[in-house]
Design an enzyme around this catalytic site. Structure first.
Site, PDB file in Angstrom:
ATOM      1  CG  ASP A 120      -3.637  -6.809   1.149  1.00  0.00           C
ATOM      2  OD1 ASP A 120      -4.686  -6.185   0.936  1.00  0.00           O
ATOM      3  OD2 ASP A 120      -2.886  -6.616   2.126  1.00  0.00           O
TER       4      ASP A 120
ATOM      5  CG  HIS B 230      -3.722   9.189   2.812  1.00  0.00           C
ATOM      6  ND1 HIS B 230      -4.235   7.925   2.961  1.00  0.00           N
ATOM      7  CD2 HIS B 230      -3.868   9.803   4.023  1.00  0.00           C
ATOM      8  CE1 HIS B 230      -4.694   7.767   4.197  1.00  0.00           C
ATOM      9  NE2 HIS B 230      -4.486   8.906   4.869  1.00  0.00           N
TER      10      HIS B 230
ATOM     11  CG  ASP C  49      -3.486   7.797  -3.587  1.00  0.00           C
ATOM     12  OD1 ASP C  49      -3.976   6.831  -2.966  1.00  0.00           O
ATOM     13  OD2 ASP C  49      -4.016   8.923  -3.633  1.00  0.00           O
TER      14      ASP C  49
ATOM     15  CD  GLU D  96      -4.864  -2.227   1.610  1.00  0.00           C
ATOM     16  OE1 GLU D  96      -4.791  -2.752   2.722  1.00  0.00           O
ATOM     17  OE2 GLU D  96      -5.655  -1.301   1.337  1.00  0.00           O
TER      18      GLU D  96
END
Length: 364
Positions: free
Chosen positions: A241, A254, A258, A284
């Protein structure tokens, strides 16, 4: 932003994976021939024998001899589609089938009065059967070579040379048309294989990263766990994570977020083995399934991934951006005997890594 690995992979299929498509095409064709021969063989044999009715109408005096020739060669060729010939490659069986049956038709027409004049349509029709049997030029030519030579010799022996040339020109024109038909069939079959491959990749891969999606990864996981338990082999699972990922999105946008996810996936897929399964199970969050991996090897692999990811960089508006991951590792054992409990254990280890400072590996 980094290029989409899935899109690159699909373009690679079109430009660099033609050999893979050809292999799949050949494999499918072999399977189709195995199903086709028990049906095509008897129908082909029946058609050759029923042609004798036309012989008796045209030349009753020689029709009996022609029928004997047809029956003998058809009986020999029947070996190709009977179950007893299953030990032979399907293409060889097709070659035997065509050689005997086409020769039966050609020799029978030689025996009959004006046989080649009236029987050419039947002889040329057989050529189109080969277009279904083969996918490659060399196989097509190899199958028709002997019957074609036999036709040329017997036609020259039976007919005036002008008529023989005319008949053979029509025959070779039929071969050219059959070849075009074969290539059309191959083209459509190749397109089907390619489209199915692209669809399968889309169904199994995460659209952003190119890693396995949650559904397919869990399917692979259930299979890997079952195999490990059956054979008593070790298996490890690592859950990853991204640390403070919300801050990355909030501070850099964002699009950069990405890019971070894509970069992480690229690092992991590069560092993992071919037998490992890596997929994205959430925004994620990623999971790696490591068959044939004991505890020490699993921790070493997880640490290597953590270190490589820590060194990775993506471009942001204010310069290069770095990030870290927390990793939880769990081993398949008596306390965690199935995929559900194994994943839960890795998840718990991941959250312990988060609570104890992040950018670290914890064992369940």
């Amino acid at each position: 932003m980094a290029a989409n690995p899935l899109a690159l992979g699909l373009r690679a299929v079109r430009f660099a994976a033609s050999d893979e498509i050809s292999q799949e095409l050949e494999s499918r064709h072999v399977r189709q021939l195995l199903y086709l021969l028990p049906v095509l063989g008897p129908l082909f044999s029946l058609a050759i024998l029923l042609f004798s009715a036309w012989d008796f109408w045209r030349d009753a005096g020689n029709a009996g001899a022609a029928l004997g020739i047809r029956g003998l060669l058809v009986a020999i060729g029947a070996f190709a589609w009977l179950p007893s010939s299953a030990f032979m490659a399907p293409l060889y069986r097709c070659g035997i089938l065509y050689l005997t049956h086409a020769s039966a038709l050609i020799i029978a027409e030689y025996v009959l009065q004006d046989g080649f004049l009236y029987g050419l349509s039947g002889i040329t029709s057989c050529v189109f059967v080969v277009a279904v049997m083969t996918l490659r030029l060399r196989d097509f030519l190899g199958i028709i070579a002997v019957p074609s030579a036999l036709l040329a010799v017997l036609t020259a022996a039976r007919m005036p040379w002008q008529d023989a040339v005319n008949q053979l020109m029509l025959y070779f024109f039929a071969i050219a048309v059959a070849l075009m038909l074969m290539y059309v069939i191959r083209s459509f079959a190749a397109q089907t294989v390619e489209l199915e491959g692209q669809l399968l990749k889309s169904a199994r891969r995460d659209s952003l990263t190119g890693a396995f999606n949650r559904g397919y990864l869990f399917e692979l996981a259930e299979r890997a766990v079952a195999l490990a338990r059956r054979h008593g082999r070790p298996l490890a699972v690592a859950m990853l994570d991204i640390d403070h990922f919300k801050c990355i999105n909030d501070c850099h946008g964002h699009a950069v977020g990405d890019s971070v996810i894509v970069s992480l996936a690229e690092v992991c897929m590069r560092e993992l083995r071919a037998i490992d399964h890596f997929g994205r199970i959430g925004g994620e969050e990623f999971v790696c399934i490591m068959p044939e991996t004991d505890q020490a090897e699993a921790l070493q692999c997880a640490e290597r991934l953590r270190s490589c990811i820590e060194k990775a960089r993506v471009d942001g508006a204010d310069g290069a951006i770095c990030w870290t991951v927390s990793i939880g590792v769990a081993m398949l054992d008596k306390q965690r005997p199935d995929w559900k409990s194994l994943l839960h254990a890795a998840d718990c280890a991941l959250y312990r890594a988060k609570h104890e400072g992040r950018n670290r590996v914890e064992l369940a």
